[in-house]
Design a protein around this motif. Sequence first.
Motif, PDB file in Angstrom:
ATOM      1  N   TRP A 110       0.816  -1.226   0.000  1.00  0.00           N
ATOM      2  CA  TRP A 110       0.000   0.000   0.000  1.00  0.00           C
ATOM      3  C   TRP A 110       0.842   1.265   0.000  1.00  0.00           C
ATOM      4  O   TRP A 110       0.649   2.146  -0.829  1.00  0.00           O
ATOM      5  CB  TRP A 110      -0.952   0.008   1.201  1.00  0.00           C
ATOM      6  N   MET A 163      -8.342   3.077   7.566  1.00  0.00           N
ATOM      7  CA  MET A 163      -9.105   2.270   6.605  1.00  0.00           C
ATOM      8  C   MET A 163      -9.689   1.045   7.282  1.00  0.00           C
ATOM      9  O   MET A 163      -9.007   0.382   8.062  1.00  0.00           O
ATOM     10  CB  MET A 163      -8.193   1.796   5.456  1.00  0.00           C
ATOM     11  N   GLU A 164     -10.927   0.753   6.960  1.00  0.00           N
ATOM     12  CA  GLU A 164     -11.507  -0.546   7.281  1.00  0.00           C
ATOM     13  C   GLU A 164     -11.278  -1.468   6.083  1.00  0.00           C
ATOM     14  O   GLU A 164     -10.828  -1.013   5.025  1.00  0.00           O
ATOM     15  CB  GLU A 164     -12.998  -0.408   7.575  1.00  0.00           C
ATOM     16  N   GLU A 165     -11.573  -2.747   6.259  1.00  0.00           N
ATOM     17  CA  GLU A 165     -11.377  -3.629   5.117  1.00  0.00           C
ATOM     18  C   GLU A 165     -12.278  -4.855   5.188  1.00  0.00           C
ATOM     19  O   GLU A 165     -12.795  -5.215   6.239  1.00  0.00           O
ATOM     20  CB  GLU A 165      -9.922  -4.060   5.001  1.00  0.00           C
ATOM     21  N   VAL A 250      -7.419  -4.120   1.638  1.00  0.00           N
ATOM     22  CA  VAL A 250      -6.454  -3.026   1.518  1.00  0.00           C
ATOM     23  C   VAL A 250      -5.183  -3.530   0.844  1.00  0.00           C
ATOM     24  O   VAL A 250      -4.612  -2.873  -0.035  1.00  0.00           O
ATOM     25  CB  VAL A 250      -6.151  -2.412   2.892  1.00  0.00           C
ATOM     26  N   ARG A 253      -5.895  -4.600  -3.064  1.00  0.00           N
ATOM     27  CA  ARG A 253      -6.552  -3.668  -3.976  1.00  0.00           C
ATOM     28  C   ARG A 253      -5.799  -3.495  -5.292  1.00  0.00           C
ATOM     29  O   ARG A 253      -6.370  -3.596  -6.382  1.00  0.00           O
ATOM     30  CB  ARG A 253      -6.733  -2.306  -3.293  1.00  0.00           C
ATOM     31  N   ALA A 301      -6.243   7.362   1.713  1.00  0.00           N
ATOM     32  CA  ALA A 301      -7.252   6.360   2.061  1.00  0.00           C
ATOM     33  C   ALA A 301      -8.607   6.761   1.502  1.00  0.00           C
ATOM     34  O   ALA A 301      -9.351   5.916   0.962  1.00  0.00           O
ATOM     35  CB  ALA A 301      -7.330   6.207   3.574  1.00  0.00           C
ATOM     36  N   GLN A 302      -8.955   8.052   1.595  1.00  0.00           N
ATOM     37  CA  GLN A 302     -10.210   8.529   1.038  1.00  0.00           C
ATOM     38  C   GLN A 302     -10.232   8.383  -0.475  1.00  0.00           C
ATOM     39  O   GLN A 302     -11.242   8.023  -1.083  1.00  0.00           O
ATOM     40  CB  GLN A 302     -10.421  10.004   1.441  1.00  0.00           C
ATOM     41  N   ASP A 304      -8.700   6.087  -2.212  1.00  0.00           N
ATOM     42  CA  ASP A 304      -8.934   4.687  -2.532  1.00  0.00           C
ATOM     43  C   ASP A 304     -10.411   4.313  -2.370  1.00  0.00           C
ATOM     44  O   ASP A 304     -10.972   3.596  -3.200  1.00  0.00           O
ATOM     45  CB  ASP A 304      -8.096   3.783  -1.614  1.00  0.00           C
ATOM     46  N   SER A 305     -11.024   4.788  -1.290  1.00  0.00           N
ATOM     47  CA  SER A 305     -12.402   4.399  -1.021  1.00  0.00           C
ATOM     48  C   SER A 305     -13.391   4.980  -2.028  1.00  0.00           C
ATOM     49  O   SER A 305     -14.487   4.465  -2.204  1.00  0.00           O
ATOM     50  CB  SER A 305     -12.810   4.830   0.397  1.00  0.00           C
TER      51      SER A 305
END
Length: 307
Positions: A110, A163-165, A250, A253, A301-302, A304-305
């Motif tokens: 990541w 991040m959650e996953e 994560v 991805r 992170a935002q 990616d989401s």
Amino acid sequence: MKTPVYLNALRAFEASARHQSFSAAAAELNVTPAAVGQLVRTLEEWLGAPLFHRAAGGRARLVPSEAAERALPDIRAGFERLSLGLERLREGSLNGVLTVTVSPAFAAKWLLPRIDRFQSACPDTDVRLDTNLKAVDFAAQRIDIGVRYGLGSWPGLIAEKLMEEEVYPVCSPELLRSAGRLKKPADLAQETLIHDLSMDGHAGFPSWVAWLQKAGVEGGHGRRGMKINNSAAVLQAAVEGHGIALARSVMARDDLAAGRLVRLFGKIRYASPLAYYVVYRAECAGLPRIRTFRDWLLHEAQRDSSR
């Protein structure tokens, strides 16, 4: 003690007490064991009393004296305050080294693929990565900021969720084509399962057994297969067609986006109880380099989401 000459001796004493070894303290301080021993002896001569009970052998060759044990908390707190004071001198600038602790797998899968964007935005900040599977002491090892995976609570650190996953099975496209029988989760019993042991024993860490139970598959099939103690290597083994991995979203991805891996049984959703957190000491929260890197991590992170 009024002269700075004793600062090095105190540092040598503190590291030796923590490691219970001159050799280990020397490795941390980048000097020779003889130099550490001489610094400690200089301090003992100044005090007129020994700081350690020395043993000829065994794992703990140096045992701090009773007086040393009483003094160590104040000495460690003093070094922490000195380090923070030095940082305060540079508060107005992004220049310098930023030491970031992450796991080897998180770095590989990541952080490193994205770090160029941070360095382009902040060219005067030199990022130093400390990759370690074990939790490190931020003060003793001079860590500025890190990313940890867990339940979100680490003593002495602020933790902000990054991040959650999800967790799901993945395999290479070639394996999926050759294993045409993979129509339902129960079919996994006939395949080689790749297990991630990087946090084996950690409460809540996703396992094949837990995922198969979620998918309604009974039996002990989830305990067999290949076992690897590095999350990045788990995914690489799947990319190379050695079996089916239980992937953390994560980490997987970029491999999924590039077509190196494909997700299986996408309708089964299993959210991991663990998540990634940005962690740092409260007293360092206002330092520009730390604040800037924290904001960049949250932005990435935002980003990616939202894909």
